[in-house]
Structures are given as C-alpha cells and as structure tokens.
Design an enzyme around this catalytic site. Structure first.
Site, mmCIF file in Angstrom:
data_model
loop_
_atom_site.group_PDB
_atom_site.id
_atom_site.type_symbol
_atom_site.label_atom_id
_atom_site.label_comp_id
_atom_site.label_asym_id
_atom_site.label_seq_id
_atom_site.Cartn_x
_atom_site.Cartn_y
_atom_site.Cartn_z
ATOM 1 N N GLY A 24 0.772 -1.243 0.000
ATOM 2 C CA GLY A 24 0.000 0.000 0.000
ATOM 3 C C GLY A 24 0.800 1.289 0.000
ATOM 4 N N SER A 30 1.591 8.283 1.945
ATOM 5 C CA SER A 30 0.818 7.061 2.214
ATOM 6 C C SER A 30 0.899 6.673 3.692
ATOM 7 C CB SER A 30 1.371 5.889 1.401
ATOM 8 O OG SER A 30 1.264 6.130 0.011
ATOM 9 N N ILE A 31 -0.233 6.211 4.233
ATOM 10 C CA ILE A 31 -0.225 5.676 5.600
ATOM 11 C C ILE A 31 0.753 4.497 5.668
ATOM 12 C CG2 ILE A 31 -1.605 4.482 7.333
ATOM 13 C CD1 ILE A 31 -4.018 6.209 6.391
ATOM 14 N N TYR A 167 -19.109 7.651 1.704
ATOM 15 C CA TYR A 167 -18.126 6.569 1.849
ATOM 16 C C TYR A 167 -18.723 5.265 1.295
ATOM 17 C CZ TYR A 167 -14.031 4.217 3.793
ATOM 18 O OH TYR A 167 -12.867 3.491 3.937
ATOM 19 N N LYS A 174 -15.128 -2.046 4.400
ATOM 20 C CA LYS A 174 -14.319 -1.937 5.626
ATOM 21 C C LYS A 174 -14.974 -2.717 6.768
ATOM 22 C CE LYS A 174 -10.796 0.797 4.454
ATOM 23 N NZ LYS A 174 -9.433 0.236 4.284
#
Ligand code: 0WE
Length: 267
Positions: A24, A30-31, A167, A174
């Site tokens: 990712g 980016s996280i 969302y 999620k």
C-alpha cells in the site's frame, strides 16, 4: 514472551531481525509509508509491494531512502497469481515473515459519490475484493512464513461502523475487512499470529485526493474530535509500530481507533 522483550519498547531497535512485508505504499504521504518508516526505524527489514508500473519508480525511490536492504516487488492484490509470485519471491529472499501491513483499498470513483443504493454489482464486488478479501488472501500465504508467530495489520475507517455520507460501498467493504480481522485472529491465534486493524481518522493521502469536500471533512473532525485536531501520519506510524511490538502481544482481533477520539462522540 519475557519481561525484557516487553519492556524494551522505546529503547534500542526492538524489531531487529524481523522481516516485514508492506502493501500500500504509493508515495511519501501514504499511511503505509508512515508505518513502514516506523517499522524500519525500529530495526525491521522491509519489502514494499507496490500496485502497478505507474508508481514503481516512486516506491523504488522511497525504498532506497531506507537503505539498500529494503526490497520492492510488484503486486496487484486482486490477482491470485500476483500474490503467489509476491509471496514466493518474498520467501526466497527474506526466508521468514514477522510483520505484514495491508493498507490497500479501492472502490470505483462513481461508487464514492451519490447514493449507496445505486452501487453496482461490479463496484460492490471490486471494493470487497481489493479492500477486504485481499487481507484473507495475504494471511493464508503469510501463515507458513510466520513460523515464530507474527503480526498482521490492516487499515480501516469509521465508515465501517457508522454511516459517513459518500463513503458508501467502502464502508461496507471496511466492515467486511474488520470482520475478516476477527476471523483471521481466531484462526491464526494458535500460531501466535496476531491480526489487528487501525481505524484512522481522515488523512490527506493520494486515496483521499479528489474526494469532494475532503477539506471540509478534515475541518469537521478538527472541530469535533476531543483532541480538536486530526491524526498525523507519524502517529499512525507509532500506532502501527506498537501493534508490531511485544508490548501488544495480548492484543489480537481488535480495531484500534487512531482518530483523536472522534469515534467516542455521540454528538
Ligand atoms: O478508505 C478511504 C478511501 C479509499 C478509496 C479512495 C478512492 C479514491 C479514488 C477507495 N477507492 C477510491 N477510488 C478512487 O477512484 N478513506 C478512509 C478516505 C476517505 O474516502 C472517502 C471518505 C474518506 C474519509 C470517501 C467519501 C467520504 C469520506
């Protein structure tokens, strides 16, 4: 687990000798990059799996900035043959796996606008495939490499638990991801493999770019979160590090909110 290991956090390189695989990273905001840096600084050796040719150079540069021992490999997480090749390649080089980060999500843009009711079968399928099933696909391939146990970490968002307008199908995906975390934690617990998620408050990343009114959302959080601010990337790195360390050895199957307290509010 001995006392020294638990109390070592904060000193030295507590992840020395550990091997991490990170999905990712797209760019420096980016996280996944924030968590990768935290793991790296704690002594872990990392492999960054990137999504496609478009971001290859960027990810290779980021990997190089951590020093020569950081590897990269391409992987489209919606393709079984890509995941097979990625874990095969990773296993040959690293020999063991201790830490895995899943920081990957996708829904077609049109599904993140308008009404959830209008979600197409294909958008629903794709969102769940890329954003939730991929964690299961990774966990199954990680298990044989995690001979000494390990830590799997996924990223979630509050829209999994409550309705966040627009969302939409990502919230449903999620929710699935968070349930996957629990079922995987149950299956892999006997192997000392922990599985957790961080539910991050909104962060201005590539994934957030172009989402209409994202700036307004950041301001909304700032006004309502008990800490009266938004979460910082470095703090997500620190939370990701905590969940990789022996100090969190009794934590599995959990969704940890790193959102400046926003989630506790009723109004
Ligand atoms: O999980 C996310 C976003 C993930 C995401 C982003 C995109 C943008 C580009 C998934 N798929 C796509 N597809 C694209 O084409 N977040 C937690 C960030 C986010 O996204 C929102 C949010 C928040 C917060 C979308 C609508 C409302 C709130």
């Amino acid at each position: 687990m001995n006392e020294t290991a638990i109390h070592d956090s904060g000193r030295g390189r507590p992840l020395e000798g550990k091997q991490g695989l990170v999905f990712g990273v797209a760019n420096k905001r980016s996280i996944a990059w924030a968590i990768a840096k935290a793991w790296h600084d704690a002594g872990a050796r990392l492999t960054l799996a990137y999504q496609g040719e478009r971001i290859r150079e960027n990810v290779e540069e980021l990997a190089a900035s951590l020093g020569g021992e950081t590897r990269t490999l391409p992987c489209d997480v919606s393709r079984d043959e890509h995941l097979d090749a990625a874990f095969q390649q990773f296993g040959e080089k690293a020999r063991r796996l201790d830490l895995l980060l899943h920081s990957v999500a996708f829904a077609p843009r049109e599904a993140l606008e308008g009404r959830f009711t209008d979600t197409s079968r294909e958008a629903f399928r794709m969102a769940h495939d890329v954003s939730a099933y991929s964690l299961v696909a990774m966990a199954r391939r990680a298990e044989p490499l995690m001979a000494d146990g390990g830590s799997l970490l996924a990223m979630s968002y509050y829209g999994a638990a409550k309705v966040v307008p627009h969302y939409n199908v990502m919230g449903v995906a999620k929710a699935s991801l968070e349930a996957c975390v629990r079922y995987l934690a149950y299956d892999l617990g006997p192997k000392k493999i922990r599985v957790n998620a961080i539910s991050a408050g909104p962060v201005n990343t590539l994934a957030a770019r172009g989402i209409s009114d994202f700036g307004r959302m950041l301001k909304h959080y700032e006004e309502r979160a008990p800490l009266r601010r938004n979460v910082e990337l470095e703090e997500l790195g620190a939370t990701g590090l905590f969940l990789a360390l022996p100090g969190s050895a009794a934590i599995t199957g959990q969704v940890i909110y790193a959102d400046c307290g926003y989630e506790i509010m009723g109004m």
